[in-house]
Design a protein around this motif. Sequence first.
Motif, PDB file in Angstrom:
ATOM      1  N   GLY A 228      69.443   6.832  14.316  1.00  0.00           N
ATOM      2  CA  GLY A 228      68.516   6.196  13.981  1.00  0.00           C
ATOM      3  C   GLY A 228      66.167   5.742  13.829  1.00  0.00           C
ATOM      4  O   GLY A 228      65.865   5.137  13.008  1.00  0.00           O
ATOM      5  N   VAL A 229      66.544   7.614  14.388  1.00  0.00           N
ATOM      6  CA  VAL A 229      64.831   7.546  14.022  1.00  0.00           C
ATOM      7  C   VAL A 229      64.570   8.155  12.325  1.00  0.00           C
ATOM      8  O   VAL A 229      65.549   8.164  11.291  1.00  0.00           O
ATOM      9  N   ARG A 230      63.419   7.847  11.582  1.00  0.00           N
ATOM     10  CA  ARG A 230      63.441   7.145   9.700  1.00  0.00           C
ATOM     11  C   ARG A 230      61.629   7.724  10.043  1.00  0.00           C
ATOM     12  O   ARG A 230      60.777   7.601  10.923  1.00  0.00           O
ATOM     13  N   LEU A 231      61.446   8.860   9.126  1.00  0.00           N
ATOM     14  CA  LEU A 231      60.123  10.060   9.009  1.00  0.00           C
ATOM     15  C   LEU A 231      60.024   9.864   7.406  1.00  0.00           C
ATOM     16  O   LEU A 231      60.897   9.738   6.696  1.00  0.00           O
TER      17      LEU A 231
ATOM     18  N   ARG B 166      56.513  17.398   1.948  1.00  0.00           N
ATOM     19  CA  ARG B 166      54.853  17.486   3.307  1.00  0.00           C
ATOM     20  C   ARG B 166      55.636  16.181   4.043  1.00  0.00           C
ATOM     21  O   ARG B 166      55.579  14.847   3.509  1.00  0.00           O
ATOM     22  N   LEU B 167      56.057  16.762   4.876  1.00  0.00           N
ATOM     23  CA  LEU B 167      56.657  15.562   6.038  1.00  0.00           C
ATOM     24  C   LEU B 167      56.104  14.793   7.132  1.00  0.00           C
ATOM     25  O   LEU B 167      54.851  15.445   7.369  1.00  0.00           O
ATOM     26  N   ASN B 168      55.850  14.348   7.115  1.00  0.00           N
ATOM     27  CA  ASN B 168      54.476  12.896   8.118  1.00  0.00           C
ATOM     28  C   ASN B 168      55.632  13.036   9.564  1.00  0.00           C
ATOM     29  O   ASN B 168      56.608  12.946   9.804  1.00  0.00           O
ATOM     30  N   PHE B 169      54.949  13.032  10.495  1.00  0.00           N
ATOM     31  CA  PHE B 169      56.089  13.494  11.606  1.00  0.00           C
ATOM     32  C   PHE B 169      55.613  11.854  12.297  1.00  0.00           C
ATOM     33  O   PHE B 169      54.563  11.211  11.532  1.00  0.00           O
ATOM     34  N   ARG B 170      56.423  11.502  13.417  1.00  0.00           N
ATOM     35  CA  ARG B 170      56.554   9.437  13.816  1.00  0.00           C
ATOM     36  C   ARG B 170      55.324   9.422  14.491  1.00  0.00           C
ATOM     37  O   ARG B 170      54.133  10.145  14.921  1.00  0.00           O
ATOM     38  N   ASP B 171      54.653   8.362  14.054  1.00  0.00           N
ATOM     39  CA  ASP B 171      53.064   7.421  14.083  1.00  0.00           C
ATOM     40  C   ASP B 171      52.398   7.744  13.087  1.00  0.00           C
ATOM     41  O   ASP B 171      51.360   7.904  14.193  1.00  0.00           O
ATOM     42  N   HIS B 172      51.875   9.394  12.162  1.00  0.00           N
ATOM     43  CA  HIS B 172      51.337   9.543  11.815  1.00  0.00           C
ATOM     44  C   HIS B 172      51.584   9.175  10.270  1.00  0.00           C
ATOM     45  O   HIS B 172      52.528   8.784   9.809  1.00  0.00           O
TER      46      HIS B 172
ATOM     47  N   ASN C 142      59.679   3.597  13.449  1.00  0.00           N
ATOM     48  CA  ASN C 142      60.297   4.192  14.670  1.00  0.00           C
ATOM     49  C   ASN C 142      59.044   3.330  15.606  1.00  0.00           C
ATOM     50  O   ASN C 142      58.210   2.675  16.165  1.00  0.00           O
ATOM     51  N   GLU C 143      60.095   2.276  16.801  1.00  0.00           N
ATOM     52  CA  GLU C 143      59.826   1.567  17.672  1.00  0.00           C
ATOM     53  C   GLU C 143      59.244   3.051  18.876  1.00  0.00           C
ATOM     54  O   GLU C 143      57.807   2.655  19.236  1.00  0.00           O
ATOM     55  N   GLY C 144      59.967   3.937  19.289  1.00  0.00           N
ATOM     56  CA  GLY C 144      59.364   5.085  19.974  1.00  0.00           C
ATOM     57  C   GLY C 144      58.040   5.639  20.158  1.00  0.00           C
ATOM     58  O   GLY C 144      57.866   5.518  19.142  1.00  0.00           O
ATOM     59  N   ILE C 145      57.469   5.431  20.793  1.00  0.00           N
ATOM     60  CA  ILE C 145      55.900   6.431  20.595  1.00  0.00           C
ATOM     61  C   ILE C 145      56.140   7.878  20.267  1.00  0.00           C
ATOM     62  O   ILE C 145      56.912   8.798  20.737  1.00  0.00           O
ATOM     63  N   PHE C 146      55.334   8.633  19.184  1.00  0.00           N
ATOM     64  CA  PHE C 146      54.988   9.827  19.107  1.00  0.00           C
ATOM     65  C   PHE C 146      54.829  10.999  20.893  1.00  0.00           C
ATOM     66  O   PHE C 146      54.425  10.523  20.884  1.00  0.00           O
TER      67      PHE C 146
ATOM     68  N   ARG D 149      48.062   0.833  17.459  1.00  0.00           N
ATOM     69  CA  ARG D 149      48.730   0.279  16.211  1.00  0.00           C
ATOM     70  C   ARG D 149      50.268  -0.003  16.753  1.00  0.00           C
ATOM     71  O   ARG D 149      50.843  -1.180  16.447  1.00  0.00           O
ATOM     72  N   LYS D 150      50.610   1.018  17.745  1.00  0.00           N
ATOM     73  CA  LYS D 150      52.001   1.222  17.880  1.00  0.00           C
ATOM     74  C   LYS D 150      52.326  -0.727  18.870  1.00  0.00           C
ATOM     75  O   LYS D 150      52.972  -1.144  18.893  1.00  0.00           O
ATOM     76  N   ARG D 151      50.903  -0.660  19.298  1.00  0.00           N
ATOM     77  CA  ARG D 151      51.174  -2.062  20.520  1.00  0.00           C
ATOM     78  C   ARG D 151      51.332  -3.219  19.893  1.00  0.00           C
ATOM     79  O   ARG D 151      52.399  -4.195  19.959  1.00  0.00           O
ATOM     80  N   GLU D 152      50.444  -3.497  18.629  1.00  0.00           N
ATOM     81  CA  GLU D 152      50.085  -4.164  17.508  1.00  0.00           C
ATOM     82  C   GLU D 152      51.755  -4.519  16.851  1.00  0.00           C
ATOM     83  O   GLU D 152      51.775  -5.800  16.527  1.00  0.00           O
ATOM     84  N   LEU D 153      52.471  -3.531  16.496  1.00  0.00           N
ATOM     85  CA  LEU D 153      53.103  -3.519  16.136  1.00  0.00           C
ATOM     86  C   LEU D 153      54.763  -3.803  17.023  1.00  0.00           C
ATOM     87  O   LEU D 153      55.844  -4.886  16.501  1.00  0.00           O
ATOM     88  N   PHE D 154      54.819  -3.686  17.825  1.00  0.00           N
ATOM     89  CA  PHE D 154      56.135  -3.766  19.217  1.00  0.00           C
ATOM     90  C   PHE D 154      55.126  -4.021  20.085  1.00  0.00           C
ATOM     91  O   PHE D 154      55.647  -3.402  21.034  1.00  0.00           O
ATOM     92  N   PRO D 155      54.488  -5.709  20.164  1.00  0.00           N
ATOM     93  CA  PRO D 155      54.267  -5.893  21.565  1.00  0.00           C
ATOM     94  C   PRO D 155      55.048  -5.862  22.677  1.00  0.00           C
ATOM     95  O   PRO D 155      54.423  -6.549  23.932  1.00  0.00           O
ATOM     96  N   GLU D 156      56.413  -6.451  22.320  1.00  0.00           N
ATOM     97  CA  GLU D 156      56.969  -5.932  23.850  1.00  0.00           C
ATOM     98  C   GLU D 156      57.830  -5.099  23.806  1.00  0.00           C
ATOM     99  O   GLU D 156      58.249  -4.964  25.270  1.00  0.00           O
ATOM    100  N   LEU D 157      57.404  -4.217  22.971  1.00  0.00           N
ATOM    101  CA  LEU D 157      58.367  -2.851  23.626  1.00  0.00           C
ATOM    102  C   LEU D 157      56.991  -1.976  24.287  1.00  0.00           C
ATOM    103  O   LEU D 157      56.735  -1.156  25.656  1.00  0.00           O
ATOM    104  N   HIS D 158      55.705  -1.885  24.412  1.00  0.00           N
ATOM    105  CA  HIS D 158      54.423  -1.820  24.305  1.00  0.00           C
ATOM    106  C   HIS D 158      53.770  -2.322  24.533  1.00  0.00           C
ATOM    107  O   HIS D 158      52.795  -2.605  23.550  1.00  0.00           O
ATOM    108  N   ASP D 159      53.370  -3.262  26.222  1.00  0.00           N
ATOM    109  CA  ASP D 159      52.206  -4.272  26.218  1.00  0.00           C
ATOM    110  C   ASP D 159      51.416  -3.124  27.615  1.00  0.00           C
ATOM    111  O   ASP D 159      51.599  -4.031  28.547  1.00  0.00           O
ATOM    112  N   TYR D 160      50.915  -1.853  27.386  1.00  0.00           N
ATOM    113  CA  TYR D 160      49.640  -1.440  28.221  1.00  0.00           C
ATOM    114  C   TYR D 160      48.564  -2.365  27.744  1.00  0.00           C
ATOM    115  O   TYR D 160      48.298  -2.792  26.619  1.00  0.00           O
TER     116      TYR D 160
END
Length: 335
Positions: A56-59, A106-112, A119-123, A213-224
């Motif tokens: 399910g990972v999309r790059l 030219r490939l972007n890594f996850r979260d770049h 993707n929900e998970g952090i790079f 940016r990750k927290r803004e997009l997925f606050p329910e998953l990343h509440d640090y």
Amino acid sequence: MSEMLTVSDYQPPRWLRNPHLQSILGSSPMRRRLGERAMAALRVTTSEHIVDGGDGVRLHGLHSRIEGKPARGLALLLHGWEGSAESSYMRLTAAQLLARDFEVFRLNFRDHGNTHHLNEGIFHSNRIDEVVHAACDIARRFDTRPLLLAGYSLGGNFALRLALRAPAAGLSLAHVAAVCPVLDPARTMTEMERGVGMYHGYFERKWRGSLLRKRELFPELHDYDDRTLKQGMRELTRWLVERHTEFGTLEAYFDGYNIAGERLAALQVPASILTSEDDPVIPVSDFRQWLLPVDAQLAIARWGGHCGFLLDARLEGYGERWVAERLSAAVGTSL
């Protein structure tokens, strides 16, 4: 055909021999504009693509070609940590390869490259499986043989690990090139902590911005909280490892993408690696102690900093030419 560039050919003017100046100017806005102009001059057609990273990972990535020209192969390029497919060295390397009649992805890594939403998970730097899976998807979509690979800094580390795994993944690679690849991440972390603070500070700021940016997009998953993000790089990395990876400890995490010593001994893909004696973040001693297979060639330049290798006041680069020449030579005479 003229002979390929060697490290003895890299003789920057005296004022450009400072490793920090090289490292800073290497990714400066001036270089970015130089890359934009180089691509525009070639009348390149570029399209955006979402590729399959597996599970399910999309790059995201950018495919470039010159219309009406038969391609000699497809070159896959990987950027460094907190860089992107649009980084200056990626554009400039792409332009060099396109001018030699290659297609380029030219490939972007996850979260770049503004892809945090995909993707929900952090790079993190051990996400090699999704990059291997994406490379296989790219090879299937753009059936332009042969397939070549290059990367810079952390992207060089990923490129060499991808090449190591390529045979088992059924991925046929003609050659891999890496510029200033991260070898031992634990050593690199220590070098940044001991050295000039601008490198440490730069990556801390960029990474914190990415995590915000990750927290803004997925606050329910990343509440640090903000206090977590204010930690220094080592402690923030430890936090990431303990909560967002399966490695458990910082030491195990670093070991997971360490390619120093004998770790590339089984590499079957011919490789070319370029680094500098004065790299301020990756100790050259690690390269001198590296055990590489016969088909891997290591070149150590006297100057260049970290992924700089600038030639003159126009900020033309030796590194991107070196990469393009090595990949071009792997598939025959340059046109």
